[in-house]
Enzyme design. Structure first.
Site: not given
Length: 187
Positions: A34, A155, A116, A165
């Site tokens: 992400h 993602h 992330e 993303d």
């Protein structure tokens, strides 16, 4: 790699309540990359951590208002300087993918690990982030052997109607080369 409880010794722990148990039949078999920045395009603050830990004051910034009452998390965050933060045990289901599907299998949170990267779709990610991400992905793949190179996705790949993303600024060839070394070592 992870300890028996699913936590990485190399990561700064910031436990989030935004997780639950994976379904009993769900084995970990997907790694989702992400990109996130809060506020969008701004780096370096602690807003991401506060969002994932339900302590973000949504009155701090006009953009945060859309996050009010949102309960999300990821397993891991790699900051711009390469610092690794862990919010959820790799053994648990973090709430990172939302409505999603991979190869016909819905609800990717059930069987995925979410990483992330602090960044945006159109800002290049940093050398420090790749220097952290590549060995991290290799280690996760060794710990969860059903995560093969073709099961490392963005993602946007699992929620294309909603997400973009990690975006075009993410260097997929670099990550693919780095994780291919792990795949070759497993053969």
């Amino acid at each position: 790699m992870p300890n028996p409880e699913g936590w990485l010794p190399a990561a700064q722990p910031r436990p989030s309540d935004n997780h639950d148990a994976r379904p009993a039949e769900a084995g970990v078999s997907l790694l989702v990359i992400h990109g996130i920045s809060l506020p969008p395009g701004e780096f370096g603050g602690d807003a991401i951590e506060r969002l994932f830990c339900n302590t973000l004051d949504c009155s701090e910034h006009p953009w945060f208002e859309r996050l009010r009452n949102l309960r999300v998390s990821a397993h891991l965050l790699i900051r711009r300087d390469g610092q690794l933060v862990q919010f959820v045990s790799l053994l648990d289901r973090a709430w990172h993918a939302g409505r999603s599907c991979f190869n016909g299998q819905a609800e990717c949170n059930d069987f995925g690990i979410g990483i992330e990267l602090e960044g945006t779709d159109d800002t290049p990610y940093t050398e420090a982030q790749y220097d952290c991400l590549i060995p991290l992905a290799r280690g996760i793949m060794r710990s969860f052997p059903y995560i093969t190179p073709d099961r490392v996705v963005g993602h946007a790949d699992i929620a294309p109607e909603r997400k973009t993303d990690p975006g075009p600024a993410f260097d997929w060839p670099r990550l693919r080369r780095g994780i291919a070394q792990t795949a070759e070592g497993l053969s």
